[in-house]
Design a protein around this motif. Structure first.
Motif, PDB file in Angstrom:
ATOM      1  N   VAL A 148       0.848  -1.185   0.000  1.00 42.43           N
ATOM      2  CA  VAL A 148       0.000   0.000   0.000  1.00 42.43           C
ATOM      3  C   VAL A 148       0.887   1.239   0.000  1.00 42.43           C
ATOM      4  N   VAL A 149       0.670   2.115  -0.956  1.00 39.56           N
ATOM      5  CA  VAL A 149       1.484   3.325  -1.108  1.00 39.56           C
ATOM      6  C   VAL A 149       0.724   4.507  -0.534  1.00 39.56           C
ATOM      7  N   LYS A 150       1.326   5.202   0.417  1.00 37.65           N
ATOM      8  CA  LYS A 150       0.704   6.384   1.008  1.00 37.65           C
ATOM      9  C   LYS A 150       1.305   7.679   0.469  1.00 37.65           C
ATOM     10  N   ARG A 151       2.511   7.583  -0.071  1.00 35.02           N
ATOM     11  CA  ARG A 151       3.162   8.772  -0.608  1.00 35.02           C
ATOM     12  C   ARG A 151       4.138   8.331  -1.698  1.00 35.02           C
ATOM     13  N   ARG A 152       4.031   8.957  -2.867  1.00 32.20           N
ATOM     14  CA  ARG A 152       4.958   8.625  -3.942  1.00 32.20           C
ATOM     15  C   ARG A 152       6.247   9.419  -3.778  1.00 32.20           C
ATOM     16  N   ARG A 153       7.361   8.748  -3.918  1.00 35.71           N
ATOM     17  CA  ARG A 153       8.638   9.429  -3.871  1.00 35.71           C
ATOM     18  C   ARG A 153       8.770  10.322  -5.097  1.00 35.71           C
ATOM     19  N   LEU A 154       9.446  11.452  -4.946  1.00 36.06           N
ATOM     20  CA  LEU A 154       9.550  12.416  -6.035  1.00 36.06           C
ATOM     21  C   LEU A 154      10.246  11.830  -7.253  1.00 36.06           C
ATOM     22  N   ARG A 155      11.216  10.949  -7.029  1.00 37.68           N
ATOM     23  CA  ARG A 155      11.892  10.330  -8.171  1.00 37.68           C
ATOM     24  C   ARG A 155      10.909   9.522  -9.009  1.00 37.68           C
ATOM     25  N   THR A 156       9.946   8.869  -8.376  1.00 32.42           N
ATOM     26  CA  THR A 156       8.924   8.131  -9.113  1.00 32.42           C
ATOM     27  C   THR A 156       8.051   9.078  -9.918  1.00 32.42           C
TER      28      THR A 156
END
Length: 486
Positions: free
Chosen positions: A435-443
């Protein structure tokens, strides 16, 4: 493939190259692997790599940020004076959103300047690297208030509010993170507490998403408490514009000062501030107090005892009207006594660890400790700025210009963060294992900003077509409808 050079040498013609790939065919129930050739050649089609800049330009274009910047006068002695300051800042924000900080990266826009002008909302022209450097030096830190307010306006435009914790408080994490600029002679670069030369900017994040609200570039040798009261007041003012929910301010022990506590008390905010041991205090005093008064004693293993509780102490501070005020303040503590280490070695004398916090929360001691430990998540935000956006080794030798770069990073960072958070709401987003709560900026940069597109002009329209081979195209369309068409 090879051409004869006038000097008799062989050179490679890169306009048409080929490389082998493998394919499979079946003949008489026998699978045979044959080699195919992939031909690479140049074409006249308008294929754009950073198609996601159209999202960035749409988010920037719905406010009068560029117009305010254009009101600044431009010296006629400067190169390309017809290019307004708004175009300068829009261009550099576009570079930051691609994870690029060097001025020379603007040359990549010159192959198709029409697209980049249209995508970013640039009025006249894309500046050269030399013009970009000169004009950034001219602007310096003069637009700080304008940039900070433009950042707040961006949240209001799209009705984005920082998410609160389960207890209803919106976390506000303030922390210093050193920028490594060693082996340079840039203005303000000096020894940091990390042991290398660089800067020591103070950053402020809000919400569980980690939106960036404020930052201040500082010399590497500057103590983290210097100018913090002024920074804290400015930060609180910005945070109150973003949310009406109560704020939970979290600070490290470097900012353990009565002045800071007084500002937070007068503001009406909740806080947890890591506390330093005062003169006359010792770890032995705390372990004696804990053994005498603490009722919550834990034994996680043999030779280790943990005392968790709260104490109270008067704090005197001076308010904005120079009136001295005294308040009885809660001190949460976690005292750890180790008589045997984790390897089974007996310790004589016992090792004592004393952790204390100032707080005005009415939460339990365990909740206070857990809330402060969650403050460490801001290290992830630091990492995304320094590595994903590549904003660690600042590009200019002038301190005020690097201040401007860091302030523009606020807007670029939040644009990427907003795109990442909104992409989580898309039902067509690629599935993930966890479960992803925050996408990393690189993504966000690699999948949504640097997404390839095909530009065509037809019937007085410019069409950006996304290929069918990219699974992120559906997410991009949802984002475009959210930020560009809304």
């Amino acid at each position: 493939m090879f051409q004869n050079h006038p000097m008799g040498e062989k050179i490679i013609d890169f306009s048409k190259q080929s490389m082998p790939i493998f394919g499979k065919i079946k003949a008489s129930n026998i699978e045979v692997i044959v080699m195919k050739k992939l031909v690479v050649e140049f074409s006249e089609e308008r294929l754009i790599t950073p198609s996601g800049l159209s999202l960035v330009g749409s988010m920037l274009g719905k406010r009068d940020f560029a117009k305010k910047c254009n009101r600044m006068s431009v010296s006629a002695k400067r190169s390309q004076p017809q290019i307004k300051n708004g175009d300068i800042l829009l261009t550099y924000i576009g570079l930051l959103c691609q994870g690029k900080t060097e001025y020379e990266a603007v040359h990549e826009m010159m192959d198709d300047p029409e697209y980049y002008k249209m995508a970013l909302g640039i009025a006249y022209a894309i500046p050269s690297a030399e013009t970009l450097r000169q004009r950034m030096d001219d602007i310096g830190s003069s637009l700080r208030d304008t940039i900070l307010q433009a950042n707040v306006d961006m949240f209001k435009t799209y009705n984005i509010r920082p998410t609160a914790l389960e207890n209803g408080y919106v976390p506000v994490d303030i922390d210093v993170t050193p920028f490594d600029n060693s082996k340079t002679s840039k203005e303000g670069v000096s020894r940091t507490y990390k042991g290398y030369d660089g800067y020591a900017p103070m950053m402020e994040y809000i919400g569980t998403e980690g939106f960036l609200v404020n930052c201040e570039l500082r010399e590497g040798k500057q103590h983290c408490q210097k100018h913090t009261p002024e920074f804290l007041k400015e930060t609180l003012q910005l945070c109150h514009q973003l949310t009406d929910a109560p704020l939970l301010i979290r600070l490290d022990s470097g900012n353990d000062a009565a002045k800071n506590l007084g500002i937070l008390i007068e503001d009406g905010s909740w806080f947890i501030v890591k506390r330093n041991l005062r003169r006359g205090e010792s770890k032995d005093d705390w372990i004696s107090l804990a053994k005498e008064c603490c009722k919550d004693i834990r034994n996680p293993r043999d030779g280790k005892e943990v005392y968790v509780g709260s104490s109270w102490k008067d704090v005197t501070y001076t308010d904005d009207e120079n009136n001295d005020k005294t308040m009885c303040m809660r001190i949460g503590y976690e005292i750890i006594e180790r008589s045997i280490d984790k390897h089974g070695q007996f310790l004589l004398p016992a090792d004592i660890e004393a952790n204390t916090w100032w707080t005005n929360l009415g939460a339990t001691d365990d909740e206070v400790i857990a809330l402060y430990h969650a403050h460490g998540e801001c290290e992830h935000y630091h990492s995304e700025i320094k590595t994903d956006m590549d904003v660690e080794r600042l590009p200019s030798g002038k301190f005020e210009t690097n201040e401007l770069v860091l302030e523009l990073t606020i807007i670029a960072y939040n644009i990427l963060r907003m795109i990442g958070q909104e992409s989580l709401k898309s039902k067509k987003a690629p599935k993930t294992k966890h479960v992803v709560k925050r996408r990393r900026l690189r993504t966000v940069i690699s999948n949504l900003i640097l997404i390839a597109g095909h530009i065509t002009s037809h019937a007085r329209k410019v069409v950006l077509a996304l290929g069918c081979s990219n699974t992120w195209r559906y997410v991009f369309m949802d984002l475009f409808q959210k930020f560009a068409l809304a």
